[in-house]
Design an enzyme around this catalytic site. Structure first.
Site, PDB file in Angstrom:
ATOM      1  N   VAL A 130      -4.957   1.791  -1.065  1.00  0.00           N
ATOM      2  CA  VAL A 130      -4.262   2.665  -2.007  1.00  0.00           C
ATOM      3  C   VAL A 130      -2.786   2.275  -2.120  1.00  0.00           C
ATOM      4  O   VAL A 130      -2.217   2.255  -3.214  1.00  0.00           O
ATOM      5  CB  VAL A 130      -4.401   4.146  -1.582  1.00  0.00           C
ATOM      6  CG1 VAL A 130      -3.437   5.028  -2.359  1.00  0.00           C
ATOM      7  CG2 VAL A 130      -5.835   4.627  -1.792  1.00  0.00           C
ATOM      8  N   GLU A 131      -2.163   1.947  -0.986  1.00  0.00           N
ATOM      9  CA  GLU A 131      -0.730   1.655  -0.986  1.00  0.00           C
ATOM     10  C   GLU A 131      -0.388   0.338  -1.678  1.00  0.00           C
ATOM     11  O   GLU A 131       0.540   0.284  -2.482  1.00  0.00           O
ATOM     12  CB  GLU A 131      -0.202   1.630   0.456  1.00  0.00           C
ATOM     13  CG  GLU A 131      -0.143   2.990   1.115  1.00  0.00           C
ATOM     14  CD  GLU A 131       0.928   3.891   0.510  1.00  0.00           C
ATOM     15  OE1 GLU A 131       1.875   3.368  -0.116  1.00  0.00           O
ATOM     16  OE2 GLU A 131       0.810   5.121   0.670  1.00  0.00           O
ATOM     17  N   THR A 132      -1.102  -0.722  -1.352  1.00  0.00           N
ATOM     18  CA  THR A 132      -0.689  -2.056  -1.839  1.00  0.00           C
ATOM     19  C   THR A 132      -1.843  -2.951  -2.281  1.00  0.00           C
ATOM     20  O   THR A 132      -1.669  -4.155  -2.419  1.00  0.00           O
ATOM     21  CB  THR A 132       0.081  -2.807  -0.737  1.00  0.00           C
ATOM     22  OG1 THR A 132      -0.778  -2.993   0.409  1.00  0.00           O
ATOM     23  CG2 THR A 132       1.332  -2.054  -0.321  1.00  0.00           C
TER      24      THR A 132
END
Length: 336
Positions: A130-132
């Site tokens: 989700v983050e990167t």
């Protein structure tokens, strides 16, 4: 990691130390030439944390003020998307497929993280996904530029970013990496898990034991650091994250949690018309929320591990996206 240049190798680049300390006519070069805020910051770091002033002067001579960062952070917030539109951003076939591959390539580190911290692999993979997008988009801004711009030219949150700039300089000294080489988001979040510098210093770990913490290009350290963060924020090994609820009656809305902190118990919520599909302890405090789903309203209990995920990002929908991506990663991996 990035190319290393020891802090000790930094030398004065045609700039007077006296100016940096605010005691003379000379001052810092580049975009922060003559800035009293930067001079004060240099003095603080020299006095309180033992930095050599000439090294900081040399560093700030290379720092650039980024108007694009100020424009981005000052932009009015977009209207919050409903769950039916938010979910498809993060729950995609491509993100699931890449997550299964990331899991496969880092299985040993993920198993070690679960053994040491009690956090199952799917949740660590989901956070990084989700983050990167598993390291595919970790940010292209120099962290020194981002944090300096926000610390010295964005008054609404200057104290916060000044603290993060201080933490960033401390971590680069501890890791012996040239701060000018490290990149991240426009707000200074770094690496595969997008840690702010203060989170890096508090929770990041040298999970492969090589003597350095590298969350930028070392998935093993990133995996261990996410697990460390979760454990330190109350993750309960073996606990589920969320429970679907049937809600009915005239008092349902009275049960909705204001904010994220769990304040009502399962028993209290049942009295208001909330009935979980799972067997939960009557006295368990939960976060009770409603989402606008593709098929209509959805009612959920966020359990203790759900609350832990919201410590990473203070959003119910973020935590739900991580949880559902994690579930789909397990499903997809089992089908291969």
């Amino acid at each position: 990691m990035h190319s290393l240049r020891s802090w000790a190798a930094r030398t004065l680049i045609g700039v007077g130390i006296a100016g940096a300390l605010g005691t003379g006519a000379q001052a810092l070069a580049a975009d922060y030439d003559g800035s009293p805020q930067v001079a004060e910051f240099v003095e603080e770091m020299t006095r309180d944390y033992g930095f050599a002033s000439e090294q900081l002067v040399s560093l700030f001579a290379e720092v650039e003020r980024k108007q694009a960062i100020l424009d981005a952070i000052s932009r009015p917030a977009e209207k919050v998307k409903p769950w039916k539109d938010y979910r498809p951003i993060f729950i995609t076939d491509k993100r699931i497929a890449h997550g299964v591959e990331f899991w496969k390539n880092n299985q040993a580190a993920l198993e070690k993280a679960e053994a040491e911290y009690g956090v199952p692999p799917q949740f660590i993979v989901a956070i990084i996904g989700v983050e990167t997008f598993y390291g595919g988009n970790t940010g292209s801004w120099r962290v020194m530029d981002a944090l300096s711009t926000l610390a010295f030219d964005y008054p609404p949150r200057a104290p916060f970013f000044r603290k993060e700039l201080r933490e960033f300089l401390l971590l680069t000294r501890e890791e012996q990496v040239d701060p000018i080489t490290l990149k991240g988001s426009y707000a200074g979040a770094m690496g595969l898990p997008q840690f702010m510098p203060s989170s890096f210093r508090a929770y990041a770990v040298d999970f492969d034991g090589d003597g350095h913490i590298n969350i930028w290009s070392n998935p093993t350290d990133a995996i261990g650091s996410v697990a460390s963060y979760f454990k330190r924020h109350g993750w309960q090994a073996g606990g589920q994250v969320a429970s679907r609820v049937e809600a009915s009656g005239t008092r349902v809305d009275e049960g909705l949690t204001q904010g994220l902190d769990p304040v009502k118990s399962v028993a209290e919520l049942r009295a208001l018309g909330w009935q979980s599909q799972d067997k939960l302890a009557e006295d368990l405090p939960v976060t009770a929320f409603r989402l606008e789903g593709a098929q209509g309203d959805e009612y959920w209990f966020g359990l203790p591990n759900f609350y832990t995920i919201t410590r990473y990002n203070r959003s119910v929908m973020y935590a739900m996206a991580v949880n559902q991506l994690a579930e789909l990663l397990v499903e997809a991996r089992g089908n291969r």
